[in-house]
Write a protein that holds these residues in place. Sequence first.
Motif, PDB file in Angstrom:
ATOM      1  N   ALA A 129       0.845  -1.206   0.000  1.00 56.13           N
ATOM      2  CA  ALA A 129       0.000   0.000   0.000  1.00 56.13           C
ATOM      3  C   ALA A 129       0.877   1.251   0.000  1.00 56.13           C
ATOM      4  N   LYS A 130       1.908   1.240   0.814  1.00 59.09           N
ATOM      5  CA  LYS A 130       2.802   2.407   0.912  1.00 59.09           C
ATOM      6  C   LYS A 130       3.514   2.652  -0.430  1.00 59.09           C
ATOM      7  N   GLU A 131       3.852   1.537  -1.091  1.00 58.16           N
ATOM      8  CA  GLU A 131       4.580   1.634  -2.370  1.00 58.16           C
ATOM      9  C   GLU A 131       3.726   2.273  -3.470  1.00 58.16           C
ATOM     10  N   LEU A 167       2.178   3.940  11.892  1.00 53.01           N
ATOM     11  CA  LEU A 167       1.949   3.773  10.447  1.00 53.01           C
ATOM     12  C   LEU A 167       1.563   5.111   9.811  1.00 53.01           C
ATOM     13  N   VAL A 168       0.694   5.861  10.499  1.00 53.78           N
ATOM     14  CA  VAL A 168       0.250   7.157   9.955  1.00 53.78           C
ATOM     15  C   VAL A 168       1.451   8.090   9.784  1.00 53.78           C
ATOM     16  N   VAL A 169       2.278   8.180  10.802  1.00 54.54           N
ATOM     17  CA  VAL A 169       3.451   9.071  10.730  1.00 54.54           C
ATOM     18  C   VAL A 169       4.403   8.588   9.631  1.00 54.54           C
ATOM     19  N   ASP A 170       4.544   7.274   9.505  1.00 55.03           N
ATOM     20  CA  ASP A 170       5.405   6.727   8.448  1.00 55.03           C
ATOM     21  C   ASP A 170       4.841   7.063   7.063  1.00 55.03           C
ATOM     22  N   LEU A 171       3.525   7.012   6.912  1.00 54.10           N
ATOM     23  CA  LEU A 171       2.895   7.261   5.603  1.00 54.10           C
ATOM     24  C   LEU A 171       2.923   8.727   5.200  1.00 54.10           C
ATOM     25  N   ILE A 172       2.734   9.619   6.167  1.00 51.73           N
ATOM     26  CA  ILE A 172       2.595  11.026   5.776  1.00 51.73           C
ATOM     27  C   ILE A 172       3.867  11.829   6.001  1.00 51.73           C
ATOM     28  N   GLY A 173       4.934  11.148   6.406  1.00 52.14           N
ATOM     29  CA  GLY A 173       6.249  11.792   6.488  1.00 52.14           C
ATOM     30  C   GLY A 173       6.286  12.926   7.490  1.00 52.14           C
ATOM     31  N   GLY A 174       6.766  14.090   7.014  1.00 48.60           N
ATOM     32  CA  GLY A 174       7.059  15.171   7.958  1.00 48.60           C
ATOM     33  C   GLY A 174       5.873  15.986   8.424  1.00 48.60           C
ATOM     34  N   GLU A 175       4.665  15.616   7.998  1.00 44.74           N
ATOM     35  CA  GLU A 175       3.510  16.444   8.393  1.00 44.74           C
ATOM     36  C   GLU A 175       3.298  16.426   9.904  1.00 44.74           C
ATOM     37  N   VAL A 176       2.946  17.575  10.437  1.00 41.28           N
ATOM     38  CA  VAL A 176       2.632  17.607  11.873  1.00 41.28           C
ATOM     39  C   VAL A 176       1.190  18.071  12.050  1.00 41.28           C
ATOM     40  N   ILE A 177       0.633  17.820  13.199  1.00 42.95           N
ATOM     41  CA  ILE A 177      -0.752  18.189  13.467  1.00 42.95           C
ATOM     42  C   ILE A 177      -0.914  19.704  13.353  1.00 42.95           C
ATOM     43  N   VAL A 178      -1.919  20.135  12.594  1.00 48.44           N
ATOM     44  CA  VAL A 178      -2.164  21.578  12.493  1.00 48.44           C
ATOM     45  C   VAL A 178      -3.353  21.995  13.357  1.00 48.44           C
ATOM     46  N   GLY A 179      -4.376  21.129  13.384  1.00 49.17           N
ATOM     47  CA  GLY A 179      -5.532  21.455  14.226  1.00 49.17           C
ATOM     48  C   GLY A 179      -5.385  20.724  15.542  1.00 49.17           C
ATOM     49  N   ASP A 180      -6.428  20.736  16.328  1.00 46.76           N
ATOM     50  CA  ASP A 180      -6.390  20.010  17.587  1.00 46.76           C
ATOM     51  C   ASP A 180      -6.652  18.543  17.297  1.00 46.76           C
ATOM     52  N   LEU A 181      -6.334  17.700  18.249  1.00 41.24           N
ATOM     53  CA  LEU A 181      -6.762  16.310  18.119  1.00 41.24           C
ATOM     54  C   LEU A 181      -7.986  16.129  19.014  1.00 41.24           C
ATOM     55  N   THR A 223      -7.539   1.932   5.821  1.00 42.46           N
ATOM     56  CA  THR A 223      -8.146   2.408   4.573  1.00 42.46           C
ATOM     57  C   THR A 223      -7.535   3.761   4.238  1.00 42.46           C
ATOM     58  N   LEU A 224      -7.004   3.863   3.020  1.00 39.74           N
ATOM     59  CA  LEU A 224      -6.279   5.071   2.606  1.00 39.74           C
ATOM     60  C   LEU A 224      -6.995   5.689   1.423  1.00 39.74           C
ATOM     61  N   PHE A 225      -7.491   6.908   1.591  1.00 41.78           N
ATOM     62  CA  PHE A 225      -8.243   7.584   0.524  1.00 41.78           C
ATOM     63  C   PHE A 225      -7.361   8.584  -0.208  1.00 41.78           C
ATOM     64  N   CYS A 226      -7.344   8.479  -1.557  1.00 40.41           N
ATOM     65  CA  CYS A 226      -6.687   9.481  -2.416  1.00 40.41           C
ATOM     66  C   CYS A 226      -7.788  10.230  -3.146  1.00 40.41           C
ATOM     67  N   ASN A 227      -7.388  11.080  -4.107  1.00 37.95           N
ATOM     68  CA  ASN A 227      -8.346  11.861  -4.876  1.00 37.95           C
ATOM     69  C   ASN A 227      -9.335  11.018  -5.653  1.00 37.95           C
ATOM     70  N   ASP A 228      -8.828   9.947  -6.340  1.00 36.88           N
ATOM     71  CA  ASP A 228      -9.715   9.218  -7.242  1.00 36.88           C
ATOM     72  C   ASP A 228      -9.822   7.717  -6.968  1.00 36.88           C
ATOM     73  N   TYR A 229      -9.309   7.257  -5.847  1.00 37.81           N
ATOM     74  CA  TYR A 229      -9.488   5.843  -5.463  1.00 37.81           C
ATOM     75  C   TYR A 229      -9.176   5.699  -3.978  1.00 37.81           C
ATOM     76  N   TYR A 230      -9.471   4.529  -3.446  1.00 35.94           N
ATOM     77  CA  TYR A 230      -8.974   4.243  -2.096  1.00 35.94           C
ATOM     78  C   TYR A 230      -8.474   2.811  -2.012  1.00 35.94           C
TER      79      TYR A 230
END
Length: 314
Positions: A129-131, A167-181, A223-230
């Motif tokens: 999935a990551k690939e 897994l989430v942190v591994d998938l989205i790389g350097g993104e950090v939380i912007v809103g509250d959790l 479950t991973l959602f992109c623009n045109d598939y998941y």
Amino acid sequence: MKRIGVIGVGYLGQHHVRILSEFKDVRLSGISDINLERAEEIGRLYGCPVFEDYRELLDRVDAVSIVTPTVTHFEISREALLREKDLFVEKPLTHDLAEAEELVRLAKEKKRILQVGHLERYNPAYRKAKEIIGDILYIIAERLSPFTGRGADVDITFDLMIHDLDLVVDLIGGEVIVGDLHSHGLSLVTDKIDFATVWLDFSVTKVLLFSSRISTDKRRTLTLFCNDYYLIADLMAQTLRRVRPAGQGRLISEDISVEKSEPLKEELRDFVDCINSRRPPLVSGEDILYPLSLAVKITEQIRWRGNSLGGFKG
Ligand code: NAD
């Protein structure tokens, strides 16, 4: 040939012993468990020496795998690092961020390998999935188990949800939380959090996690959602499906081929290779500090909310 020992040979530790005993370039130099009867049973099965006190085992090895309850990880890991052993520690490294940071610091100072047992990173369905995934807009992870009593020394956030935070942190790389959790949870069977949900707002990706150890069935799906598939990864069955719109409100679902494997074996193989080559592991102590910090925040929020409603026992 490196001498490796296993500390804690309960449900998961027995599999560490089995796998390490099969590696041709490893000498399984001993095992340790405070339950001596259990240690002797496993020792007989795999023909290796048994030590009731893990410190005696540490004197005889180059590296150890720590598979004891989470609340003991810090003390045993610290002792092993002070004695300059390479370490594999089962997840979660600890349930306290300051303790995890101390272990990471000590491993650096002593130039030791510190690998953490986040075996889903070696799950072939996750890897595939990551690939193939594009930009991820939305992630939903469900991790449900019936109550077994194991892992109940810590909140569900550290026991099960930590896998998905990693897994989430591994998938989205350097993104950090912007809103509250936003998290919610409850304790039903133990005096700790047994069930938790959290909504995490990263800058591009939005995440919903749902973890429970009081479920009637067992499920691990991502479950991973992109623009045109998941994509739907079933991490237990090691299968992967892609779902796409096909016009006129129809959806097409296709299976993506995944070569099944035993993630624990891949993970321990990686550990032994890291010990030999001195390269950093796929999941180092440092790598899990951010996911662990999220688990701490989620836990604190659930406790604060629960207590303010007067409905939380922990
Ligand atoms: P378990 O209770 O079945 O086994 C733990 C063993 O450790 C027991 O035999 C116990 O007697 C022994 N022990 C306790 N304190 C000890 C000490 N001070 N020295 C030596 N032995 C000691 O638990 P488990 O389910 O095997 O879990 C162990 C660890 O593995 C936990 O940290 C858990 O989170 C982790 N785990 C990870 C996964 C995964 O998917 N990666 C799955 C299950 C468990």
